[in-house]
Scaffold this active site. Structure first.
Site, short mmCIF file in Angstrom:
data_model
loop_
_atom_site.label_atom_id
_atom_site.label_comp_id
_atom_site.label_asym_id
_atom_site.label_seq_id
_atom_site.Cartn_x
_atom_site.Cartn_y
_atom_site.Cartn_z
N SER A 9 0.84 -1.19 0.00
CA SER A 9 0.00 0.00 0.00
C SER A 9 0.88 1.25 0.00
CB SER A 9 -0.89 0.02 1.24
OG SER A 9 -1.41 1.32 1.41
N HIS A 34 -1.26 -1.13 -4.15
CA HIS A 34 -2.57 -0.83 -3.58
C HIS A 34 -2.63 0.68 -3.35
CE1 HIS A 34 -6.06 -1.87 -0.95
NE2 HIS A 34 -5.62 -0.91 -0.15
N ASP A 36 -4.77 3.74 -1.91
CA ASP A 36 -5.85 4.06 -0.97
C ASP A 36 -6.41 5.45 -1.26
OD1 ASP A 36 -6.10 1.80 0.89
OD2 ASP A 36 -4.00 2.24 1.35
N MET A 38 -9.06 8.19 -0.37
CA MET A 38 -9.93 8.57 0.76
C MET A 38 -10.46 9.98 0.53
SD MET A 38 -7.78 7.21 4.02
CE MET A 38 -6.75 5.73 3.94
N HIS A 76 -8.37 1.14 -3.89
CA HIS A 76 -9.26 0.92 -2.75
C HIS A 76 -9.98 2.24 -2.48
CE1 HIS A 76 -9.57 -0.16 1.85
NE2 HIS A 76 -10.75 -0.07 1.25
N MET A 78 -12.15 4.42 -0.63
CA MET A 78 -12.82 4.72 0.65
C MET A 78 -13.52 6.07 0.50
SD MET A 78 -9.78 3.28 3.02
CE MET A 78 -8.64 3.31 1.65
N MET A 147 -11.74 -6.02 5.55
CA MET A 147 -10.86 -5.07 6.26
C MET A 147 -10.46 -5.65 7.61
SD MET A 147 -10.25 -2.47 4.34
CE MET A 147 -9.35 -1.51 5.56
N ASP A 181 -6.65 -6.34 4.47
CA ASP A 181 -6.02 -5.02 4.43
C ASP A 181 -6.04 -4.40 5.82
OD1 ASP A 181 -5.11 -2.47 3.80
OD2 ASP A 181 -6.86 -1.91 2.59
C1 DX5 Z 1 -6.32 1.65 5.66
C2 DX5 Z 1 -5.86 1.32 4.27
C3 DX5 Z 1 -4.73 0.38 4.20
C4 DX5 Z 1 -3.45 0.85 4.81
C5 DX5 Z 1 -2.81 -0.35 5.40
O1 DX5 Z 1 -7.52 2.35 5.58
O2 DX5 Z 1 -6.93 0.77 3.54
O3 DX5 Z 1 -4.51 -0.03 2.85
O4 DX5 Z 1 -2.55 1.43 3.93
O5 DX5 Z 1 -1.69 0.04 6.12
P1 DX5 Z 1 -0.93 -0.93 7.11
O6 DX5 Z 1 -0.46 -2.11 6.32
O7 DX5 Z 1 0.17 -0.09 7.64
O8 DX5 Z 1 -1.93 -1.33 8.15
ZN ZN Z 2 -6.48 -0.11 1.59
#
Ligand code: DX5
Ligand code: ZN
Length: 235
Positions: A9, A34, A36, A38, A76, A78, A147, A181
């Protein structure tokens, strides 16, 4: 039958150097990166969106190996209104679009929309959401994401109590890509792999490691061994 997929990620990467960070991960044999996304509404954090995906795609063009897309961008999402961003993520060069079940009223229609834009479609559930909601969708999905932290931030503690969801999904869908994740690393991969997860997101454990390539390899080997033991490994 499924394969191990390791997806670092880039939320834990150096944001001033994202193109290089992606290249580095693929060089270290990451299968996907990956991304993310948001929006500050669905989760209490803001990260990156389609313009960054688009810049990254220019820096990291797709390739092909053994009929598979290389340099795969696993997005991903969010976000509160996942329908809104499908065309932009497709245009920007995303490969897979993972929406949150909690964010949509019509997941089936959203899966169709995602696929109509040439993206792979995946559905994520937050820790408080029952895995049952995924059962009627699973046959239409390219991947399900369970998750293992509350979405929003990297570096949180892995929630082992999510593993029954992974086990239940794997028992019903032996050929489904099941992603976990949040909080995955060398200490937690064993339980996730034994539960049946084959797609592993790892942020801080990979980017924070002295030797990220070794962590990626360890994650892959652990998933591979578990899949083999279960007779689920696609060789
Ligand atoms: C959290 C994200 C993850 C995050 C995971 O909302 O969806 O993808 O980057 O990070 P680690 O591996 O550090 O928990
Ligand atoms: Zn994620």
């Amino acid at each position: 039958m499924v394969k191990p997929v390791i997806a670092p990620s880039i939320l834990s990467a150096d944001f001033s150097n994202l193109g290089c960070e992606c290249h580095k991960m693929f060089k270290l044999r990451a299968d996907w990166v990956h991304i993310d996304v948001m929006d500050g509404h669905f989760v209490p954090n803001l990260t990156m969106g389609p313009p960054i995906i688009s810049s990254l795609r220019k820096a990291v063009p797709r390739g092909e190996k053994d009929g598979q897309t290389t340099h795969f961008f696993d997005c991903h999402m969010m976000v509160a209104n996942p329908e809104q961003w499908v065309p932009e993520v497709a245009k920007a060069g995303g490969d897979q679009y993972t929406f949150h079940y909690e964010a949509t009223k019509d997941p089936v229609k959203l899966v169709e929309l995602i696929k109509s834009h040439g993206l792979k479609a995946a559905c994520a559930i937050k820790p408080g959401t029952s895995v049952d909601v995924l059962y009627p969708l699973a046959d239409k999905l390219d991947m399900a994401l369970v998750m293992t932290v509350e979405p929003g931030f990297g570096g949180q503690k892995f929630m082992a109590d999510m593993m029954p969801k992974v086990e239940a999904l794997r028992a019903k869908f032996p050929n489904l890509d099941i992603q976990v994740d949040g909080g995955l690393g060398k200490e937690t991969i064993g339980v996730a792999a034994d539960a049946g997860a084959n797609v592993i997101v790892a942020g801080s454990s990979v980017f924070g490691a002295k030797d990220p390539g070794e962590v990626i390899q360890f994650l892959r080997d652990t998933v591979q061994d578990s899949l083999k033991k279960k007779g689920l490994l696609d060789e």
